[in-house]
Design a protein around this motif. Structure first.
Motif, PDB file in Angstrom:
ATOM      1  N   GLU B 184      45.397 -59.777 142.764  1.00  0.00           N
ATOM      2  CA  GLU B 184      45.440 -60.329 144.127  1.00  0.00           C
ATOM      3  C   GLU B 184      46.798 -60.980 144.385  1.00  0.00           C
ATOM      4  O   GLU B 184      47.413 -60.805 145.445  1.00  0.00           O
ATOM      5  CB  GLU B 184      44.308 -61.336 144.327  1.00  0.00           C
ATOM      6  CG  GLU B 184      42.945 -60.650 144.454  1.00  0.00           C
ATOM      7  CD  GLU B 184      41.788 -61.634 144.270  1.00  0.00           C
ATOM      8  OE1 GLU B 184      40.645 -61.181 144.449  1.00  0.00           O
ATOM      9  OE2 GLU B 184      42.023 -62.823 143.936  1.00  0.00           O
ATOM     10  N   ALA B 185      47.302 -61.680 143.366  1.00  0.00           N
ATOM     11  CA  ALA B 185      48.616 -62.326 143.494  1.00  0.00           C
ATOM     12  C   ALA B 185      49.701 -61.284 143.685  1.00  0.00           C
ATOM     13  O   ALA B 185      50.624 -61.442 144.497  1.00  0.00           O
ATOM     14  CB  ALA B 185      48.902 -63.168 142.245  1.00  0.00           C
ATOM     15  N   ALA B 186      49.577 -60.183 142.939  1.00  0.00           N
ATOM     16  CA  ALA B 186      50.565 -59.096 143.068  1.00  0.00           C
ATOM     17  C   ALA B 186      50.515 -58.500 144.466  1.00  0.00           C
ATOM     18  O   ALA B 186      51.553 -58.192 145.072  1.00  0.00           O
ATOM     19  CB  ALA B 186      50.279 -58.026 142.014  1.00  0.00           C
ATOM     20  N   ALA B 187      49.291 -58.362 144.996  1.00  0.00           N
ATOM     21  CA  ALA B 187      49.127 -57.794 146.340  1.00  0.00           C
ATOM     22  C   ALA B 187      49.777 -58.706 147.378  1.00  0.00           C
ATOM     23  O   ALA B 187      50.441 -58.224 148.314  1.00  0.00           O
ATOM     24  CB  ALA B 187      47.651 -57.595 146.645  1.00  0.00           C
ATOM     25  N   ILE B 188      49.592 -60.029 147.191  1.00  0.00           N
ATOM     26  CA  ILE B 188      50.211 -60.984 148.126  1.00  0.00           C
ATOM     27  C   ILE B 188      51.735 -60.873 148.071  1.00  0.00           C
ATOM     28  O   ILE B 188      52.427 -60.949 149.068  1.00  0.00           O
ATOM     29  CB  ILE B 188      49.747 -62.433 147.786  1.00  0.00           C
ATOM     30  CG1 ILE B 188      48.262 -62.562 148.135  1.00  0.00           C
ATOM     31  CG2 ILE B 188      50.587 -63.474 148.509  1.00  0.00           C
ATOM     32  CD1 ILE B 188      47.592 -63.779 147.570  1.00  0.00           C
ATOM     33  N   ASP B 189      52.257 -60.615 146.837  1.00  0.00           N
ATOM     34  CA  ASP B 189      53.720 -60.440 146.684  1.00  0.00           C
ATOM     35  C   ASP B 189      54.198 -59.096 147.196  1.00  0.00           C
ATOM     36  O   ASP B 189      55.375 -58.750 147.053  1.00  0.00           O
ATOM     37  CB  ASP B 189      54.109 -60.596 145.206  1.00  0.00           C
ATOM     38  CG  ASP B 189      54.007 -62.039 144.752  1.00  0.00           C
ATOM     39  OD1 ASP B 189      53.911 -62.907 145.638  1.00  0.00           O
ATOM     40  OD2 ASP B 189      54.013 -62.288 143.531  1.00  0.00           O
ATOM     41  N   GLY B 190      53.274 -58.271 147.702  1.00  0.00           N
ATOM     42  CA  GLY B 190      53.672 -57.011 148.323  1.00  0.00           C
ATOM     43  C   GLY B 190      53.581 -55.787 147.424  1.00  0.00           C
ATOM     44  O   GLY B 190      54.090 -54.716 147.763  1.00  0.00           O
ATOM     45  N   ALA B 191      52.967 -55.949 146.242  1.00  0.00           N
ATOM     46  CA  ALA B 191      52.865 -54.808 145.341  1.00  0.00           C
ATOM     47  C   ALA B 191      51.791 -53.832 145.829  1.00  0.00           C
ATOM     48  O   ALA B 191      50.713 -54.241 146.249  1.00  0.00           O
ATOM     49  CB  ALA B 191      52.511 -55.281 143.930  1.00  0.00           C
ATOM     50  N   GLY B 192      52.104 -52.553 145.776  1.00  0.00           N
ATOM     51  CA  GLY B 192      51.123 -51.529 146.128  1.00  0.00           C
ATOM     52  C   GLY B 192      50.201 -51.262 144.951  1.00  0.00           C
ATOM     53  O   GLY B 192      50.321 -51.886 143.888  1.00  0.00           O
ATOM     54  N   LEU B 193      49.315 -50.302 145.144  1.00  0.00           N
ATOM     55  CA  LEU B 193      48.321 -49.997 144.119  1.00  0.00           C
ATOM     56  C   LEU B 193      48.985 -49.505 142.826  1.00  0.00           C
ATOM     57  O   LEU B 193      48.659 -49.957 141.721  1.00  0.00           O
ATOM     58  CB  LEU B 193      47.349 -48.939 144.665  1.00  0.00           C
ATOM     59  CG  LEU B 193      45.980 -48.886 144.029  1.00  0.00           C
ATOM     60  CD1 LEU B 193      45.226 -50.193 144.207  1.00  0.00           C
ATOM     61  CD2 LEU B 193      45.183 -47.731 144.617  1.00  0.00           C
ATOM     62  N   THR B 194      49.957 -48.587 142.998  1.00  0.00           N
ATOM     63  CA  THR B 194      50.623 -48.005 141.817  1.00  0.00           C
ATOM     64  C   THR B 194      51.417 -49.069 141.078  1.00  0.00           C
ATOM     65  O   THR B 194      51.349 -49.176 139.850  1.00  0.00           O
ATOM     66  CB  THR B 194      51.577 -46.863 142.261  1.00  0.00           C
ATOM     67  OG1 THR B 194      50.863 -46.013 143.151  1.00  0.00           O
ATOM     68  CG2 THR B 194      52.059 -46.063 141.069  1.00  0.00           C
ATOM     69  N   THR B 195      52.148 -49.883 141.839  1.00  0.00           N
ATOM     70  CA  THR B 195      52.953 -50.947 141.217  1.00  0.00           C
ATOM     71  C   THR B 195      52.047 -51.932 140.488  1.00  0.00           C
ATOM     72  O   THR B 195      52.337 -52.339 139.361  1.00  0.00           O
ATOM     73  CB  THR B 195      53.777 -51.691 142.284  1.00  0.00           C
ATOM     74  OG1 THR B 195      54.428 -50.724 143.108  1.00  0.00           O
ATOM     75  CG2 THR B 195      54.795 -52.613 141.662  1.00  0.00           C
ATOM     76  N   THR B 196      50.944 -52.302 141.129  1.00  0.00           N
ATOM     77  CA  THR B 196      50.017 -53.255 140.496  1.00  0.00           C
ATOM     78  C   THR B 196      49.477 -52.662 139.197  1.00  0.00           C
ATOM     79  O   THR B 196      49.405 -53.338 138.164  1.00  0.00           O
ATOM     80  CB  THR B 196      48.833 -53.562 141.443  1.00  0.00           C
ATOM     81  OG1 THR B 196      49.359 -53.942 142.695  1.00  0.00           O
ATOM     82  CG2 THR B 196      47.949 -54.646 140.883  1.00  0.00           C
TER      83      THR B 196
END
Lengths: 422, 289
Positions: B184-196
């Motif tokens: 969730e934190a990664a998503a808030i930082d703008g990471a997409g599914l692949t990056t996460t």
């Protein structure tokens, strides 16, 4: 962040390694199937066997003479399973070992070879196993597989027995009792190998059924009274304690060791066991005698198509080259080399074989042609698929897990089931 | 005084005795386990160093002098130099593919608990119950039609397919224990599914990746049934079929087979010596939460 980069790199590297390993080893091995211009040959025999080595030499000689490349692939214990998969999938080798089944199992996949120049020289003793009702033959017999009772002469000498005098079952039983009295094992077999027990029943059955009973068997009626006689004889040996005490755990190698070391007198098994015994002890004093008759009046051998018999697929794209290869193998010198490597008599009558130290047994009983040769019982009179039950039921009698009546009933049921599927 | 000390002494003596009995039991158990593990290797060693004409018991060492003939037979007739290389290629490729595809397949199954995903999870689990040899004929036919028999890629893909269900199951179970907050934190930082997946989830999977690597690589290295059908030419044969080729219908060369098995054991032994701590960690990872 550093960790994440490393992980991404590791994932990419793993893909890279996988791709590199496949491509780097390219060109020669593992990246493409064999050349389509080569004759594909599937041999039954491991890379360390004399047959494999002899065949490798013959293939090189064939290429030098004819300029045709034969690509040999071999399998050993799982040959039959591999061959079934190849047949079922249509990936049939151009030439393959028929290992005793050129007629009954493989003939519909094989090119008839009746018109080849060597076909008229096939030993007549192989006719019942290898020719169909029209006289067609489907494989080149690289060996005439013969079997009787293998013996260790040193053990028999100690018991005061001359193997040549064993021409009746009474004489055999007296010999076994004399061997037992000297503390040696009269009859050695293997329960672990899932085969030798079946050979005992198979060889005995060959002369236990009368002609009319054999006709009934061919017509789909299992003659249980005759089969019971076979197992009664086995049971009588078992109840006297004449089989090796480690029967259930003994392997086929243990059988060869027992003959080689002189701890057992008799083995009712294929003659290849003699060659194995000689491998372990080149000085082993071993030989073989024919089986005493039950219904007939003269001792007999069991014989048929050996493991070194080869057929050509009728769907082969290299049929001419494949047939030329078989013709090459059938040349007397080449056929003799193959038979010697197999430790068996030749399948062609114009081929002379050097049997080494087993020459006296072969000369006396096989080459002279004086001893009648009966076919393997299961191949002619039992439906395909019966062998495992034959092994299991005989094994159950030897190991004392079943009585004769139970074993015969099991065999009868399997016969009826398999015959119904034909 | 004496009346109070005596029972204490008796109790501590009892405890010591019980502890000694317990220790004896543990050591006996360990000794049995060690003997069970070591015996096959001992038998392989005695067999491999005996000449074929030595018919003494398997339990005895070569009393009349050892020989290296079995090793040279195994190496030359069994083409072990090819078999080792072939085995290594198939093992590395299959293990890498199993880890990558397994982790990628497990991610949505662990994170999106839909009916379809639950069904797919069960289906994958059910595939563990399918005996690989039961699909042999259609599989072999397909590979023959594609001209892929006796190629590394065919066996690598087949073995990857066989290993995947267990790998997907292990990855899925492990991913479910990871806290969602990181993603969730990664998503808030703008990471997409692949990056996460690549930067957050994959690094957290190290323990289970070690487990999957160990299980897959040992299974593939030792695999016999499929390998013997798909790669049956000596140039491409892997180790287990190469060693088994010394057992034949016309007689066995047990010495050469034992030598081949020992040679085949060496790469695993060397890998184990160098990577011991990872092996132990990986083996225990499945038990941790």
């Amino acid at each position: 962040m550093k960790l994440s980069r490393n992980t991404t790199r590791a994932a990419i590297a793993a893909f890279g390694v996988a791709a590199l390993l496949i491509s780097a080893t390219g060109c020669d091995r593992g990246t493409s199937a064999s050349s389509s211009s080569e004759v594909q040959f599937f041999l039954n025999g491991g890379p360390d066997t004399p047959q494999y080595k002899e065949m490798t030499d013959l293939i090189a000689k064939f290429k030098a003479e004819k300029g045709i490349t034969v690509n040999m692939t071999a399998a050993s214990t799982d040959y039959e399973d591999q061959m079934k998969v190849k047949l079922a999938s249509g990936d049939i080798p151009d030439v393959f070992t028929t290992h005793g089944w050129s007629l009954l199992r493989y003939s519909k996949f094989l090119e008839p070879l009746t018109n080849r120049s060597w076909a008229s020289k096939v030993n007549p003793g192989l006719n019942s196993a290898m020719r169909d009702s029209d006289g067609n033959i489907y494989a080149f017999p690289g060996a005439f597989d013969t079997a009787g009772i293998a013996y260790n002469k040193d053990v028999l000498d100690k018991a005061g027995i001359d193997p040549a005098t064993i021409t009746t079952w009474d004489a055999f039983n007296n010999a076994a009792a004399a061997v037992a009295a000297k503390g040696s094992t009269p009859i050695f077999s293997s329960g672990k190998a899932q085969g030798p027990a079946g050979h005992i029943a198979d060889y005995l059955a060959a002369d236990t059924f009368t002609d009319s009973q054999l006709t009934q068997m061919k017509q789909g009626t299992f003659v249980d009274s005759a089969y019971a006689k076979v197992l009664d004889r086995v049971k009588s040996w078992q109840s006297k304690g004449w089989f090796n005490k480690d029967y259930s755990s003994a392997s086929e190698d243990d059988m060869a060791h027992a003959l080689a070391n002189g701890t057992a007198a008799f083995e009712i098994y294929n003659n290849s066991i003699l060659a194995s015994a000689r491998t372990y002890n080149p000085n082993a004093n071993v030989g073989f005698i024919p089986l005493p008759p039950t219904n007939g009046s003269t001792p007999y051998l069991i014989g048929g198509e050996g493991v070194d018999s080869f057929g050509v697929s009728k769907t082969s794209k290299h049929k001419d080259d494949a047939l030329a290869f078989l013709d090459f193998l059938a040349q007397p010198d080449n056929a003799a080399a193959l038979a010697e490597a197999n430790g068996a008599a030749a399948g062609l009558v114009n081929v002379k074989v050097d049997f080494g130290k087993l020459t006296s047994s072969f000369d006396k009983y096989v080459t002279s042609g004086s001893t009648p040769v009966k076919p393997y019982f299961d191949r002619v009179y039992l439906p395909n698929g019966s062998w495992n039950t034959m092994v299991a039921t005989t094994d159950s009698v030897i190991s004392g897990q079943s009585d004769v009546a139970g074993a015969v009933a099991q065999m009868k049921n399997q016969f009826a089931t398999l015959y119904g599927q034909k | 005084m004496a009346t109070t000390i005596a029972p204490q002494r008796t109790t501590s003596a009892r405890v010591r005795r019980t502890s000694r009995i317990g220790q004896l039991g543990r050591w006996t158990f360990i000794a049995i386990a060690v003997i069970t593990q070591v015996t096959p290797f001992y038998l392989a060693l005695t067999t491999a160093f005996k000449p074929i004409t030595d018919t003494t018991s398997l339990w005895l060492p070569p009393l009349s002098g050892g020989t290296l003939d079995n090793f040279s037979t195994a190496w030359n007739s069994g083409h072990l130099e090819w078999a080792l290389e072939n085995g290594l290629i198939v093992t590395v490729v299959s293990t890498a593919l199993t880890c990558i595809v397994g982790a990628m397949a497990a991610y949505p199954l662990a994170r999106r608990s839909t009916k379809l995903n639950r069904f797919v999870s069960l289906l994958i689990l059910g595939m563990l119950m399918v005996p690989p040899l039961s699909i042999l004929v259609p599989l072999y036919t397909m590979l023959a039609q594609l001209g892929l028999l006796n190629t590394y890629i065919s066996l690598s893909l087949v073995l990857t397919t066989i290993q995947l269900p267990l790998a997907v199951f292990l990855f899925t179970q492990f991913m479910r224990t990871l806290p969602l907050s990181l993603e969730e934190a990664a998503a808030i930082d703008g990471a997409g599914l692949t990056t996460t997946f690549l930067r957050i989830v994959l690094p957290s999977l190290k323990p289970v990746i070690a487990t999957v690597v160990i299980l897959t690589s040992t299974n593939v290295w030792n695999e016999f049934a499929m390998s013997s059908y798909i790669l049956n030419q000596p140039e491409v044969r892997t180790l287990a079929p190469a060693a088994a080729s010394f057992f034949g219908s016309q007689g066995n060369n047990i010495g050469a087979a034992a030598a081949a098995a020992l040679i085949g054991l060496l790469p695993i032994l060397i890998a184990y010596l160098f990577l011991q701590k990872y092996f132990v960690k990986g083996a225990l990872a499945g038990a941790e939460k």
